[in-house]
Design a protein around this motif. Structure first.
Motif, PDB file in Angstrom:
ATOM      1  N   THR A 125       0.229  -4.692  -6.636  1.00 45.59           N
ATOM      2  CA  THR A 125       0.211  -6.145  -6.507  1.00 45.59           C
ATOM      3  C   THR A 125       0.887  -6.778  -7.713  1.00 45.59           C
ATOM      4  O   THR A 125       0.814  -6.239  -8.821  1.00 45.59           O
ATOM      5  N   PRO A 126       1.548  -7.911  -7.516  1.00 43.32           N
ATOM      6  CA  PRO A 126       2.081  -8.650  -8.670  1.00 43.32           C
ATOM      7  C   PRO A 126       0.935  -9.373  -9.371  1.00 43.32           C
ATOM      8  O   PRO A 126      -0.140  -9.553  -8.786  1.00 43.32           O
ATOM      9  N   PRO A 127       1.127  -9.793 -10.612  1.00 40.00           N
ATOM     10  CA  PRO A 127       0.080 -10.569 -11.291  1.00 40.00           C
ATOM     11  C   PRO A 127      -0.235 -11.824 -10.496  1.00 40.00           C
ATOM     12  O   PRO A 127       0.648 -12.498  -9.980  1.00 40.00           O
ATOM     13  N   ALA A 128      -1.517 -12.114 -10.373  1.00 40.52           N
ATOM     14  CA  ALA A 128      -1.932 -13.310  -9.636  1.00 40.52           C
ATOM     15  C   ALA A 128      -2.974 -14.060 -10.439  1.00 40.52           C
ATOM     16  O   ALA A 128      -3.886 -13.460 -11.000  1.00 40.52           O
ATOM     17  N   CYS A 129      -2.833 -15.352 -10.487  1.00 43.49           N
ATOM     18  CA  CYS A 129      -3.815 -16.202 -11.166  1.00 43.49           C
ATOM     19  C   CYS A 129      -4.572 -17.001 -10.118  1.00 43.49           C
ATOM     20  O   CYS A 129      -3.978 -17.819  -9.407  1.00 43.49           O
ATOM     21  N   VAL A 152       0.870  -1.175   0.000  1.00 42.35           N
ATOM     22  CA  VAL A 152       0.000   0.000   0.000  1.00 42.35           C
ATOM     23  C   VAL A 152       0.908   1.228   0.000  1.00 42.35           C
ATOM     24  O   VAL A 152       1.698   1.417   0.931  1.00 42.35           O
ATOM     25  N   ARG A 153       0.813   2.051  -1.068  1.00 42.38           N
ATOM     26  CA  ARG A 153       1.703   3.197  -1.233  1.00 42.38           C
ATOM     27  C   ARG A 153       0.910   4.499  -1.307  1.00 42.38           C
ATOM     28  O   ARG A 153      -0.150   4.564  -1.930  1.00 42.38           O
ATOM     29  N   ARG A 154       1.469   5.524  -0.689  1.00 42.23           N
ATOM     30  CA  ARG A 154       0.879   6.863  -0.780  1.00 42.23           C
ATOM     31  C   ARG A 154       1.179   7.459  -2.148  1.00 42.23           C
ATOM     32  O   ARG A 154       2.308   7.398  -2.630  1.00 42.23           O
ATOM     33  N   THR A 155       0.168   8.045  -2.788  1.00 46.56           N
ATOM     34  CA  THR A 155       0.362   8.708  -4.078  1.00 46.56           C
ATOM     35  C   THR A 155       0.447  10.227  -3.930  1.00 46.56           C
ATOM     36  O   THR A 155       0.952  10.913  -4.817  1.00 46.56           O
ATOM     37  N   ARG A 164     -12.103  -4.850   1.898  1.00 47.45           N
ATOM     38  CA  ARG A 164     -12.173  -4.028   0.692  1.00 47.45           C
ATOM     39  C   ARG A 164     -10.858  -4.075  -0.088  1.00 47.45           C
ATOM     40  O   ARG A 164     -10.859  -4.122  -1.319  1.00 47.45           O
ATOM     41  N   LEU A 165      -9.748  -4.061   0.644  1.00 49.08           N
ATOM     42  CA  LEU A 165      -8.442  -4.124  -0.005  1.00 49.08           C
ATOM     43  C   LEU A 165      -8.266  -5.444  -0.746  1.00 49.08           C
ATOM     44  O   LEU A 165      -7.816  -5.479  -1.893  1.00 49.08           O
ATOM     45  N   ILE A 166      -8.637  -6.540  -0.089  1.00 51.30           N
ATOM     46  CA  ILE A 166      -8.480  -7.858  -0.701  1.00 51.30           C
ATOM     47  C   ILE A 166      -9.413  -7.998  -1.904  1.00 51.30           C
ATOM     48  O   ILE A 166      -9.026  -8.542  -2.945  1.00 51.30           O
ATOM     49  N   ALA A 167     -10.633  -7.492  -1.792  1.00 54.18           N
ATOM     50  CA  ALA A 167     -11.560  -7.545  -2.917  1.00 54.18           C
ATOM     51  C   ALA A 167     -10.997  -6.795  -4.116  1.00 54.18           C
ATOM     52  O   ALA A 167     -11.070  -7.257  -5.262  1.00 54.18           O
ATOM     53  N   GLN A 168     -10.395  -5.633  -3.855  1.00 51.67           N
ATOM     54  CA  GLN A 168      -9.783  -4.844  -4.930  1.00 51.67           C
ATOM     55  C   GLN A 168      -8.594  -5.584  -5.536  1.00 51.67           C
ATOM     56  O   GLN A 168      -8.454  -5.666  -6.758  1.00 51.67           O
ATOM     57  N   GLY A 169      -7.740  -6.122  -4.692  1.00 50.13           N
ATOM     58  CA  GLY A 169      -6.515  -6.753  -5.179  1.00 50.13           C
ATOM     59  C   GLY A 169      -6.749  -8.040  -5.934  1.00 50.13           C
ATOM     60  O   GLY A 169      -6.010  -8.366  -6.870  1.00 50.13           O
ATOM     61  N   LEU A 170      -7.785  -8.809  -5.546  1.00 46.90           N
ATOM     62  CA  LEU A 170      -8.036 -10.103  -6.179  1.00 46.90           C
ATOM     63  C   LEU A 170      -9.169 -10.067  -7.187  1.00 46.90           C
ATOM     64  O   LEU A 170      -9.423 -11.055  -7.881  1.00 46.90           O
ATOM     65  N   ARG A 222     -16.948  -8.854  -2.098  1.00 43.86           N
ATOM     66  CA  ARG A 222     -16.632  -8.933  -0.676  1.00 43.86           C
ATOM     67  C   ARG A 222     -17.233 -10.186  -0.040  1.00 43.86           C
ATOM     68  O   ARG A 222     -16.673 -10.724   0.923  1.00 43.86           O
ATOM     69  N   ASN A 223     -18.358 -10.663  -0.559  1.00 39.68           N
ATOM     70  CA  ASN A 223     -18.907 -11.930  -0.060  1.00 39.68           C
ATOM     71  C   ASN A 223     -17.962 -13.078  -0.355  1.00 39.68           C
ATOM     72  O   ASN A 223     -17.760 -13.969   0.463  1.00 39.68           O
ATOM     73  N   GLU A 224     -17.354 -13.048  -1.552  1.00 41.55           N
ATOM     74  CA  GLU A 224     -16.384 -14.081  -1.917  1.00 41.55           C
ATOM     75  C   GLU A 224     -15.139 -13.978  -1.047  1.00 41.55           C
ATOM     76  O   GLU A 224     -14.537 -14.988  -0.659  1.00 41.55           O
ATOM     77  N   VAL A 225     -14.745 -12.754  -0.715  1.00 44.04           N
ATOM     78  CA  VAL A 225     -13.597 -12.550   0.178  1.00 44.04           C
ATOM     79  C   VAL A 225     -13.872 -13.204   1.525  1.00 44.04           C
ATOM     80  O   VAL A 225     -13.032 -13.936   2.072  1.00 44.04           O
ATOM     81  N   LEU A 226     -15.057 -12.952   2.087  1.00 43.08           N
ATOM     82  CA  LEU A 226     -15.384 -13.518   3.390  1.00 43.08           C
ATOM     83  C   LEU A 226     -15.431 -15.040   3.341  1.00 43.08           C
ATOM     84  O   LEU A 226     -15.142 -15.705   4.336  1.00 43.08           O
TER      85      LEU A 226
END
Length: 206
Positions: free
Chosen positions: A120-124, A13-16, A147-153, A157-161
């Protein structure tokens, strides 16, 4: 006994930009201010020094002063730090703005909306399971892990949980590094009150 993760992915997580300040303007009653180009004001009174960080209202441009140091002995400040105040060092502006003690002393909070990104690096997600992710923060950006995980993957959010295995609450904002494990889509769902572990997992704690 579950198998150890086959893949470990680093997320950052980086500040822009510097965040806005949530504070009420005394003129127009706007609730947002900015550091703009980043300027300090230094005032010497004998051997004592006052230092302020200048901010301006995003609506009416009214300038306000945030107290950084109040009547401190000049000799108590590091010469490099004092020089940074005089030349408006951008790194010093950021350091002081992100210091929680400045917010407490001056009665504002930080608004990080649009001021950070997730790298994030590419993820399959069809890769060998499970996948483990380490999330680190370059700056203290408060994020909700779900929310972060949902964005990254790219998951709901239901799938995240359902697919994330962790140890601290997913719905509670955090600024601290954490890690989580992604289960395959055909795994039994994890408990909805699961969270994300702080620190490094054993595989990374070397």
């Amino acid at each position: 006994m579950s198998a150890p993760p086959h893949i470990v992915l680093p997320w950052v997580v980086r500040r822009t930009r510097l965040p806005l300040l949530a504070m009420r303007c005394v003129d127009c009653r706007s609730g947002s201010a900015t550091t703009g180009g980043g300027r300090f004001r230094v005032n010497a009174n004998g051997k004592l020094l006052d230092v302020w960080l200048l901010v301006r209202c995003v609506s009416c441009d009214r300038t306000s002063k945030l107290t950084v140091h109040e009547r401190v002995p000049v000799s108590s400040l590091d010469p490099a730090e004092l020089h940074g105040y005089h030349v408006n060092d951008p790194d010093l502006v950021a350091s002081r703005l992100l210091d929680p003690s400045l917010a407490r002393r001056n009665g504002f909070t930080l608004d990080w909306t649009g001021a950070w990104r997730l790298d994030t690096p590419p993820a399959c997600l069809d890769a060998t399971w499970p996948i483990q992710v380490e999330v680190v923060f370059e700056d203290p950006v408060p994020v909700r892990p779900d929310r972060l995980i949902a964005q990254g993957l790219g998951l709901s959010r239901n799938e995240v949980l359902r697919r994330i295995k962790c140890d601290i609450p997913l719905r509670r904002p955090t600024r601290a590094a954490f890690w989580f494990t992604v289960l395959s889509g055909d795994q039994p769902p994890v408990r909805s009150d699961a969270g994300c572990g702080t620190g490094l997992p054993p595989a990374l704690d070397r």
